[in-house]
Write a protein that holds these residues in place. Sequence first.
Motif, PDB file in Angstrom:
ATOM      1  N   SER A  68       0.847  -1.187   0.000  1.00 22.42           N
ATOM      2  CA  SER A  68       0.000   0.000   0.000  1.00 22.42           C
ATOM      3  C   SER A  68       0.884   1.239   0.000  1.00 22.42           C
ATOM      4  O   SER A  68       2.056   1.184   0.398  1.00 22.42           O
ATOM      5  CB  SER A  68      -0.923  -0.002   1.220  1.00 22.42           C
ATOM      6  N   LYS A  69       0.307   2.332  -0.457  1.00 23.28           N
ATOM      7  CA  LYS A  69       1.072   3.573  -0.555  1.00 23.28           C
ATOM      8  C   LYS A  69       1.642   3.985   0.798  1.00 23.28           C
ATOM      9  O   LYS A  69       2.778   4.438   0.892  1.00 23.28           O
ATOM     10  CB  LYS A  69       0.181   4.682  -1.125  1.00 23.28           C
ATOM     11  N   ASP A  70       0.874   3.790   1.880  1.00 27.12           N
ATOM     12  CA  ASP A  70       1.336   4.192   3.208  1.00 27.12           C
ATOM     13  C   ASP A  70       2.153   3.104   3.913  1.00 27.12           C
ATOM     14  O   ASP A  70       2.565   3.261   5.057  1.00 27.12           O
ATOM     15  CB  ASP A  70       0.162   4.614   4.085  1.00 27.12           C
ATOM     16  N   LYS A  71       2.389   1.982   3.237  1.00 25.15           N
ATOM     17  CA  LYS A  71       3.197   0.863   3.738  1.00 25.15           C
ATOM     18  C   LYS A  71       2.622   0.185   4.983  1.00 25.15           C
ATOM     19  O   LYS A  71       3.330  -0.505   5.704  1.00 25.15           O
ATOM     20  CB  LYS A  71       4.635   1.320   4.035  1.00 25.15           C
ATOM     21  N   THR A  72       1.327   0.355   5.258  1.00 18.53           N
ATOM     22  CA  THR A  72       0.714  -0.310   6.412  1.00 18.53           C
ATOM     23  C   THR A  72       0.112  -1.663   6.044  1.00 18.53           C
ATOM     24  O   THR A  72      -0.351  -2.388   6.919  1.00 18.53           O
ATOM     25  CB  THR A  72      -0.390   0.555   7.050  1.00 18.53           C
TER      26      THR A  72
END
Length: 162
Positions: A68-72
Amino acid sequence: MNTRIRFIAAVVSLSILFTAHPALAAAKPKPLSGVTASDLTTNLENRRWKCSKPQKAKADTTTFNCSSKDKTANVVVWGTNSRDITWITVNANSKISYGWPRFISTLPIDGVDPTAAQKWVTTALNSKASSSKVFGGVKFSVLIGSGITRTLTIAHKNTVQP
């Protein structure tokens, strides 16, 4: 019987045993029909995820990763080739990222009711204990990690993790 003949007989017997017995023989994993690797990557990339290109993991296995873009959250996918998916793992590292396992649970896998799968995954993600459920021969498992970390795996019920 001399030692050499016993050794050859043992090798032949073991090779027959491993090829004839399904629990001991390495079975080729069954693809998750209805969804392809390109469908999954396109869906995730349209939601601003970053996906790697499929790579050969072993002689009969390919894999790719998406984050995911936010790396979560991230997804790891295994298949028998660059098109067929045999195993999906979705990792969510924050409560806000629990939506991603719920989203992946709605993939159009043949024999799976996506609404029922999503409802079960939602309940399992909020649980305090790991659990599994089979939908149409496909096993969905939610592993409860330490803290708020959750992992969803999807594969046919008899498929061994790559």
